[in-house]
Design a protein around this motif. Structure first.
Motif, PDB file in Angstrom:
ATOM      1  N   GLY A  33       0.773  -1.236   0.000  1.00  0.00           N
ATOM      2  CA  GLY A  33       0.000   0.000   0.000  1.00  0.00           C
ATOM      3  C   GLY A  33       0.801   1.281   0.000  1.00  0.00           C
ATOM      4  N   ALA A  34       2.110   1.199  -0.228  1.00  0.00           N
ATOM      5  CA  ALA A  34       2.929   2.417  -0.159  1.00  0.00           C
ATOM      6  C   ALA A  34       2.575   3.420  -1.251  1.00  0.00           C
ATOM      7  N   HIS A  35       2.015   2.939  -2.369  1.00  0.00           N
ATOM      8  CA  HIS A  35       1.651   3.881  -3.438  1.00  0.00           C
ATOM      9  C   HIS A  35       0.610   4.887  -2.957  1.00  0.00           C
ATOM     10  N   ALA A  36      -0.236   4.504  -1.984  1.00  0.00           N
ATOM     11  CA  ALA A  36      -1.219   5.440  -1.437  1.00  0.00           C
ATOM     12  C   ALA A  36      -0.526   6.563  -0.667  1.00  0.00           C
ATOM     13  N   LEU A  37       0.571   6.238   0.012  1.00  0.00           N
ATOM     14  CA  LEU A  37       1.348   7.268   0.705  1.00  0.00           C
ATOM     15  C   LEU A  37       1.955   8.247  -0.291  1.00  0.00           C
ATOM     16  N   VAL A  38       2.458   7.707  -1.390  1.00  0.00           N
ATOM     17  CA  VAL A  38       3.035   8.552  -2.434  1.00  0.00           C
ATOM     18  C   VAL A  38       1.969   9.464  -3.028  1.00  0.00           C
ATOM     19  N   ARG A  39       0.819   8.896  -3.319  1.00  0.00           N
ATOM     20  CA  ARG A  39      -0.268   9.683  -3.908  1.00  0.00           C
ATOM     21  C   ARG A  39      -0.664  10.831  -2.989  1.00  0.00           C
ATOM     22  N   ALA A  40      -0.721  10.574  -1.674  1.00  0.00           N
ATOM     23  CA  ALA A  40      -1.082  11.623  -0.727  1.00  0.00           C
ATOM     24  C   ALA A  40      -0.068  12.755  -0.732  1.00  0.00           C
ATOM     25  N   VAL A  41       1.214  12.414  -0.827  1.00  0.00           N
ATOM     26  CA  VAL A  41       2.255  13.442  -0.891  1.00  0.00           C
ATOM     27  C   VAL A  41       2.100  14.272  -2.156  1.00  0.00           C
ATOM     28  N   LEU A  42       1.907  13.606  -3.289  1.00  0.00           N
ATOM     29  CA  LEU A  42       1.791  14.313  -4.555  1.00  0.00           C
ATOM     30  C   LEU A  42       0.549  15.203  -4.596  1.00  0.00           C
TER      31      LEU A  42
END
Length: 365
Positions: free
Chosen positions: A86-95
């Motif tokens: 699920g790390a891509h969700a963390l990236v999406r939130a940052v972006l």
């Protein structure tokens, strides 16, 4: 391409200039505010002056948050408070500007860069400038298999070196370093335990999203099993990163080493960056002189690693969210230290009293 040997960095890294540090100390004693009145800010300013190689120190004008992102296979063992992969969700939130680090970076004048080293998602889910560096999709489950092949570990280290060069060439004058990962604290704890010679229970924390007691026991068991796989390769940092690291941790290790080569100061965030620092220290013992510990996160493995590197955290607020947030909170302190040292006037020299002139003897006519 030549084979990478992390020990070669030892010959490339010099310490910050101690002569400049002494000059900064002497200048501090001449400022209008009494020496010692700023507490640790004086120490920060002198460290930064030595890193920059100049007095007075330049204010920090181009800080950059650099976040390495990846998923770790060990998350499938139920050791994390976040879902595996699920790390891509963390990236999406940052972006999208919806994460703590995005909010704070905007307030503190820092730009944010995300580097996908090993996310376990379709590359089309994220922008090209994020995913184009990916070494592999996810990593192996380190309690039963290697995280990476040796070739992948070398590629990840080289990725970190490349990112460090890009930041130095673009004028970044201070890096705030963090990670966006699921399972990363487990991997980091394994590296710290292996390098410090401690048991799994000593380094097992609750993670960024706190886990319950049952998950903590699973995490402790996973670290214990991974340690058995780590110990035979302790003498080879690259093999260690391949066996029980991950693409993001290998990239961060290379990034830290090359930042020291390029004389770029770095603020470390939590346990992941601290564990990578410990690996980098094994390769080049002078490298930690270029880093600051931004915060004490409360993770026992981070405390163990920082103690081994003799790094004293700037803050201790118990921030566990990760993503570089704790280190970013320390940025205003570093900026304040530099600004005060650079812009406060020196004391005006007090006029010295004139020495009395001897009287001439009276003349006799």
């Amino acid at each position: 391409m030549t084979t990478l040997n992390l020990d070669d960095f030892s010959d490339l890294i010099e310490r910050p200039d101690n002569g400049v540090r002494r000059d900064a100390e002497e200048r501090r004693e001449r400022l209008s505010v009494p020496a010692g009145a700023f507490g640790r800010l004086d120490e920060l300013a002198e460290w930064l002056a030595a890193a920059q190689g100049r007095v007075p120190v330049r204010p920090v004008e181009q800080p950059r948050v650099v976040l390495f992102a990846a998923d770790h296979g060990i998350a499938a063992a139920g050791v994390s408070g976040r879902p595996a992969g699920g790390a891509h969700a963390l990236v999406r939130a940052v972006l999208d500007g919806a994460s703590p680090v995005s909010v704070l970076a905007g307030r503190f004048g820092a730009s944010v860069r995300v580097v996908d080293a090993g996310l376990d998602c379709d590359p089309g889910m994220l922008p090209e400038d994020v995913v184009r560096h990916r070494v592999r999709r996810g990593s192996g489950r380190i309690d039963v298999e290697d995280a990476l092949t040796r070739e992948e570990a070398e590629a990840a280290v080289r990725l970190g070196v490349r990112i460090a060069d890009e930041e130095a060439d673009s004028g970044t004058d201070l890096v705030v370093l963090g990670d966006l990962s699921v399972g990363g604290t487990t991997v980091a704890a394994v590296l710290v335990a292996a390098l410090c010679g401690t048991d799994a229970s000593v380094v097992t924390g609750r993670g960024g999203v706190p886990i319950d007691d049952l998950a903590w026991m699973r995490k402790c068991a996973a670290i214990r099993d991974a340690l058995r796989r780590a110990r035979p390769v302790l003498g080879d940092q690259l093999a260690l990163l391949a066996a029980v690291g991950g693409a993001d941790l290998a990239a961060i290790t290379g990034f830290l080493l090359q930042c020291a080569v390029r004389r770029t100061p770095v603020v470390l965030d939590g346990v992941v960056s601290a564990a990578c620092g410990l690996v980098a220290q094994r390769a080049a013992f002078r490298a930690p002189d270029w880093w600051l510990a931004g915060q004490a996160s409360g993770e026992p493995a981070q405390a163990k690693a920082l103690d081994r590197m003799a790094l004293n955290p700037l803050l201790s607020h118990g921030v566990t969210v990760g993503e570089g947030t704790g280190a970013l909170l320390a940025l205003p302190l570093v900026q304040a230290a530099a600004a005060l040292a650079a812009e406060l006037p020196e004391r005006a020299e007090e006029p010295q009293p004139e020495e009395p002139q001897p009287e001439e003897p009276a003349r006799k006519d």
